[in-house]
Enzyme design. Sequence first.
Site, PDB file in Angstrom:
ATOM      1  N   ASN A   1      -1.881  -0.001   1.535  1.00  0.00           N
ATOM      2  CA  ASN A   1      -2.533   0.369   0.283  1.00  0.00           C
ATOM      3  C   ASN A   1      -1.755   1.488  -0.412  1.00  0.00           C
ATOM      4  O   ASN A   1      -0.949   2.183   0.208  1.00  0.00           O
ATOM      5  CB  ASN A   1      -3.943   0.887   0.570  1.00  0.00           C
ATOM      6  CG  ASN A   1      -4.873  -0.178   1.080  1.00  0.00           C
ATOM      7  OD1 ASN A   1      -5.235  -1.091   0.363  1.00  0.00           O
ATOM      8  ND2 ASN A   1      -5.272  -0.058   2.341  1.00  0.00           N
TER       9      ASN A   1
ATOM     10  N   ARG B   1     -11.673   2.497   6.716  1.00  0.00           N
ATOM     11  CA  ARG B   1     -12.065   1.091   6.855  1.00  0.00           C
ATOM     12  C   ARG B   1     -10.882   0.157   6.605  1.00  0.00           C
ATOM     13  O   ARG B   1     -10.341  -0.458   7.505  1.00  0.00           O
ATOM     14  CB  ARG B   1     -13.228   0.773   5.903  1.00  0.00           C
ATOM     15  CG  ARG B   1     -13.947  -0.545   6.218  1.00  0.00           C
ATOM     16  CD  ARG B   1     -13.284  -1.780   5.645  1.00  0.00           C
ATOM     17  NE  ARG B   1     -13.132  -1.760   4.211  1.00  0.00           N
ATOM     18  CZ  ARG B   1     -12.484  -2.684   3.522  1.00  0.00           C
ATOM     19  NH1 ARG B   1     -11.901  -3.701   4.149  1.00  0.00           N
ATOM     20  NH2 ARG B   1     -12.359  -2.587   2.205  1.00  0.00           N
ATOM     21  N   ASP B   2     -10.432   0.069   5.376  1.00  0.00           N
ATOM     22  CA  ASP B   2      -9.374  -0.879   5.024  1.00  0.00           C
ATOM     23  C   ASP B   2      -8.047  -0.509   5.669  1.00  0.00           C
ATOM     24  O   ASP B   2      -7.236  -1.383   5.983  1.00  0.00           O
ATOM     25  CB  ASP B   2      -9.223  -0.930   3.500  1.00  0.00           C
ATOM     26  CG  ASP B   2      -8.363  -2.085   3.030  1.00  0.00           C
ATOM     27  OD1 ASP B   2      -8.321  -3.112   3.730  1.00  0.00           O
ATOM     28  OD2 ASP B   2      -7.740  -1.971   1.966  1.00  0.00           O
TER      29      ASP B   2
ATOM     30  N   CYS C   1      -3.072  -6.483   4.886  1.00  0.00           N
ATOM     31  CA  CYS C   1      -4.009  -7.596   4.796  1.00  0.00           C
ATOM     32  C   CYS C   1      -3.611  -8.628   5.843  1.00  0.00           C
ATOM     33  O   CYS C   1      -2.530  -9.203   5.755  1.00  0.00           O
ATOM     34  CB  CYS C   1      -4.007  -8.228   3.406  1.00  0.00           C
ATOM     35  SG  CYS C   1      -5.115  -9.664   3.287  1.00  0.00           S
TER      36      CYS C   1
END
Length: 307
Positions: A255, A20-21, A246
């Site tokens: 991340n 997801r991220d 982001c």
Amino acid sequence: MVVPEPGLPTEVTIYEVGPRDGLQNESAVVSADVKTEFIRRLADAGLKTVEATSFVSPKWVPQLADAAEVFADVVKNVDVDLPVLVPNERGLDRALELGADHVAVFASATETFAQKNLNRSLEASLEMFAPVVARATEAGLRVRTYVSMAFGDPWEGPVDPAQVVDVSVRLIEMGCWQVSLGDTIGVATAGQVTSLIDRFAAAGVGVDKLAVHFHDTYGQALANTLAALRRGITTVDASAGGLGGCPYAKSATGNLATEDLLWMLAGLGIETGVDLDKLVGTSMWMADRLGRPCPSRTVRALAAEKQ
């Protein structure tokens, strides 16, 4: 070599956010088949929690436009915890229709990021989340919350810890079972991490309610994670291969790489239940599909050893 450090947790839960991220911030759109295979491989490597996708408008995140297709596949075929992000009640409706039992909302610790990411004020965003959390908990779902910009904001600068605690406590009081503290632009330092967790303790929020989510912009993600572990944190968000960033914080790199986290935890004798070799293979497989090298230092080092 394994050298445990006294006082650290004996086990840590890795909350894998790569599908997801990680993938939502890739410039290339990955097919649904590749996403589902990615999730299967992550589960096969031993990860027990894999955030599968986000039921957000395809207009805002086109990379996850196939969320329903991906989730419908993996929820039937992958036997691990598969949380999904739901930005609002419409997203919750989609999650409920597909049988999700674990969802997450995405809050902000700062006014500016709430305006830019959620298109509403900080106060209005919390008001938006209240019925989402209430309906989800009434339906028997677990609700997690991310609190972004918990350490620094690209527009507002350093973030007041009291503000982070206040937003988080309000979300916990709504019914969120866990708050993931996000270093969204990767500016946190170890002392900040320790201080913020202590602020939560002073407010009566135990470490069982907290997780950490670090970006590695300044190379501090592992140091910050160790600081959190020393304060008793036992849930750490990470992304296979270090995928992610982001879109609203241009300086943010990926991340914390799950493999880099695993290498550190293994050296400390902390159990995760994850097979590092399998995970490295999975991240190399995904890097091939993305057409670029894997950002994780551990992946690169172990891959080089095998050549």
